[in-house]
Design a protein around this motif. Structure first.
Motif, PDB file in Angstrom:
ATOM      1  N   CYS A 110       0.882  -1.181   0.000  1.00  0.00           N
ATOM      2  CA  CYS A 110       0.000   0.000   0.000  1.00  0.00           C
ATOM      3  C   CYS A 110       0.908   1.215   0.000  1.00  0.00           C
ATOM      4  O   CYS A 110       1.646   1.456   0.962  1.00  0.00           O
ATOM      5  N   MET A 111       0.920   1.944  -1.136  1.00  0.00           N
ATOM      6  CA  MET A 111       1.782   3.139  -1.144  1.00  0.00           C
ATOM      7  C   MET A 111       1.031   4.284  -0.499  1.00  0.00           C
ATOM      8  O   MET A 111      -0.157   4.472  -0.711  1.00  0.00           O
ATOM      9  N   MET A 112       1.745   5.016   0.339  1.00  0.00           N
ATOM     10  CA  MET A 112       1.099   6.074   1.114  1.00  0.00           C
ATOM     11  C   MET A 112       1.866   7.389   0.983  1.00  0.00           C
ATOM     12  O   MET A 112       3.055   7.461   1.291  1.00  0.00           O
ATOM     13  N   GLU A 113       1.113   8.353   0.502  1.00  0.00           N
ATOM     14  CA  GLU A 113       1.694   9.696   0.367  1.00  0.00           C
ATOM     15  C   GLU A 113       1.260  10.559   1.554  1.00  0.00           C
ATOM     16  O   GLU A 113       1.846  11.607   1.817  1.00  0.00           O
ATOM     17  N   GLY A 114       0.245  10.072   2.266  1.00  0.00           N
ATOM     18  CA  GLY A 114      -0.305  10.841   3.383  1.00  0.00           C
ATOM     19  C   GLY A 114       0.400  10.540   4.690  1.00  0.00           C
ATOM     20  O   GLY A 114      -0.082   9.758   5.500  1.00  0.00           O
ATOM     21  N   MET A 134       7.317   8.803  -0.504  1.00  0.00           N
ATOM     22  CA  MET A 134       6.284   7.785  -0.343  1.00  0.00           C
ATOM     23  C   MET A 134       6.713   6.811   0.732  1.00  0.00           C
ATOM     24  O   MET A 134       7.902   6.481   0.845  1.00  0.00           O
ATOM     25  N   GLN A 150     -12.372  -2.497  -7.328  1.00  0.00           N
ATOM     26  CA  GLN A 150     -11.829  -1.326  -8.017  1.00  0.00           C
ATOM     27  C   GLN A 150     -12.898  -0.732  -8.925  1.00  0.00           C
ATOM     28  O   GLN A 150     -13.781  -1.439  -9.403  1.00  0.00           O
TER      29      GLN A 150
HETATM   30  C1  FMN Z   1       0.186   8.370  -4.961  1.00  0.00           C
HETATM   31  C2  FMN Z   1      -0.671   7.575  -4.011  1.00  0.00           C
HETATM   32  C3  FMN Z   1      -0.725   7.956  -2.674  1.00  0.00           C
HETATM   33  C4  FMN Z   1      -1.495   7.230  -1.779  1.00  0.00           C
HETATM   34  N1  FMN Z   1      -1.506   7.576  -0.462  1.00  0.00           N
HETATM   35  C5  FMN Z   1      -2.185   6.808   0.420  1.00  0.00           C
HETATM   36  C6  FMN Z   1      -2.127   7.085   1.811  1.00  0.00           C
HETATM   37  O1  FMN Z   1      -1.507   8.045   2.238  1.00  0.00           O
HETATM   38  N2  FMN Z   1      -2.804   6.271   2.645  1.00  0.00           N
HETATM   39  C7  FMN Z   1      -3.526   5.181   2.188  1.00  0.00           C
HETATM   40  O2  FMN Z   1      -4.104   4.462   2.996  1.00  0.00           O
HETATM   41  N3  FMN Z   1      -3.588   4.923   0.872  1.00  0.00           N
HETATM   42  C8  FMN Z   1      -2.929   5.689  -0.017  1.00  0.00           C
HETATM   43  N4  FMN Z   1      -2.998   5.395  -1.353  1.00  0.00           N
HETATM   44  C9  FMN Z   1      -3.864   4.284  -1.808  1.00  0.00           C
HETATM   45  C10 FMN Z   1      -3.249   2.910  -1.720  1.00  0.00           C
HETATM   46  O3  FMN Z   1      -1.868   2.891  -1.958  1.00  0.00           O
HETATM   47  C11 FMN Z   1      -3.883   1.962  -2.763  1.00  0.00           C
HETATM   48  O4  FMN Z   1      -3.595   2.432  -4.027  1.00  0.00           O
HETATM   49  C12 FMN Z   1      -5.347   1.880  -2.565  1.00  0.00           C
HETATM   50  O5  FMN Z   1      -5.591   1.313  -1.316  1.00  0.00           O
HETATM   51  C13 FMN Z   1      -5.992   1.043  -3.686  1.00  0.00           C
HETATM   52  O6  FMN Z   1      -5.432  -0.206  -3.740  1.00  0.00           O
HETATM   53  P1  FMN Z   1      -5.613  -1.111  -5.035  1.00  0.00           P
HETATM   54  O7  FMN Z   1      -5.150  -0.272  -6.198  1.00  0.00           O
HETATM   55  O8  FMN Z   1      -4.718  -2.285  -4.798  1.00  0.00           O
HETATM   56  O9  FMN Z   1      -7.074  -1.466  -5.091  1.00  0.00           O
HETATM   57  C14 FMN Z   1      -2.233   6.114  -2.247  1.00  0.00           C
HETATM   58  C15 FMN Z   1      -2.176   5.759  -3.591  1.00  0.00           C
HETATM   59  C16 FMN Z   1      -1.401   6.461  -4.467  1.00  0.00           C
HETATM   60  C17 FMN Z   1      -1.359   6.029  -5.902  1.00  0.00           C
END
Ligand code: FMN
Length: 162
Positions: A110-114, A134, A150
């Motif tokens: 799970c990539m997180m920017e927050g 990230m 999705q």
């Molecule tokens: C650039 C970017 C930043 C994200 N930041 C967060 C975040 O800060 N916290 C979080 O829980 N998910 C964040 N997400 C969403 C998850 O990484 C993930 O993409 C989402 O849960 C959907 O998962 P899936 O594509 O496997 O269905 C971010 C996704 C992207 C692309």
């Protein structure tokens, strides 16, 4: 809170010279072609801004003059924010590659920017030119993980034909 690994991907503008030199010395030929050498000798100037932004300001003036001749100019950093943006773009692409590679090897992520950027920088003792872009949680998929179906937005919202 449940992932076995948290990977912090850091954009760095303090390694421009070092990595440019490495691209020449580790080019996978006995000798890097001249075009490659030229590119990596020139490229550091493109993204560096110098002490007190001296190089950035010089480029700003030079580019302004060159624009008068309708010349197509390369992307360049005129200030540290530009350099940070450039490094962040590159790092974000590497993040995408990393999560795709994790999936290909059977892991989830799970990539997180927050996240709290100053706090993460403090924990990792990052320097001034090192920006956490990230945080990627990664590990084996939990059976009780949270998954939603999705969904897609209309493609016309994103694709514009010109
Ligand atoms: C650039 C970017 C930043 C994200 N930041 C967060 C975040 O800060 N916290 C979080 O829980 N998910 C964040 N997400 C969403 C998850 O990484 C993930 O993409 C989402 O849960 C959907 O998962 P899936 O594509 O496997 O269905 C971010 C996704 C992207 C692309």
């Amino acid at each position: 809170t449940t992932a076995s690994e948290l990977i912090v991907c850091v954009a760095r503008t303090d390694r421009i010279d070092e990595m440019a030199k490495k691209n020449i010395s580790e080019f996978p030929f006995p000798q890097a072609p001249d075009a490659v050498k030229k590119y990596y000798r020139f490229i550091p100037y493109n993204y560096k801004t110098g002490y007190f932004n001296a190089l950035g300001n010089f480029k700003k003036v030079a580019f302004k003059m060159a624009r008068q001749f309708n010349k197509q100019l390369p992307v360049s950093a005129f200030n540290p924010a530009d350099a940070k943006l450039w490094a962040s773009k590159t790092t974000a692409l590497a993040c995408e590659n990393l999560v795709l590679a994790l999936r290909a090897h059977g892991f989830d992520s799970c990539m997180m920017e927050g996240f709290d950027e100053p706090l993460v920088s403090q924990i990792l003792a990052l320097g001034e030119q090192q920006y956490p872009v990230m945080v990627i949680a990664a590990g084996e998929r939990a059976t009780d993980g949270v998954f939603f179906p999705q969904y897609r937005f209309d493609r016309d919202l994103f694709i514009q034909k010109v």
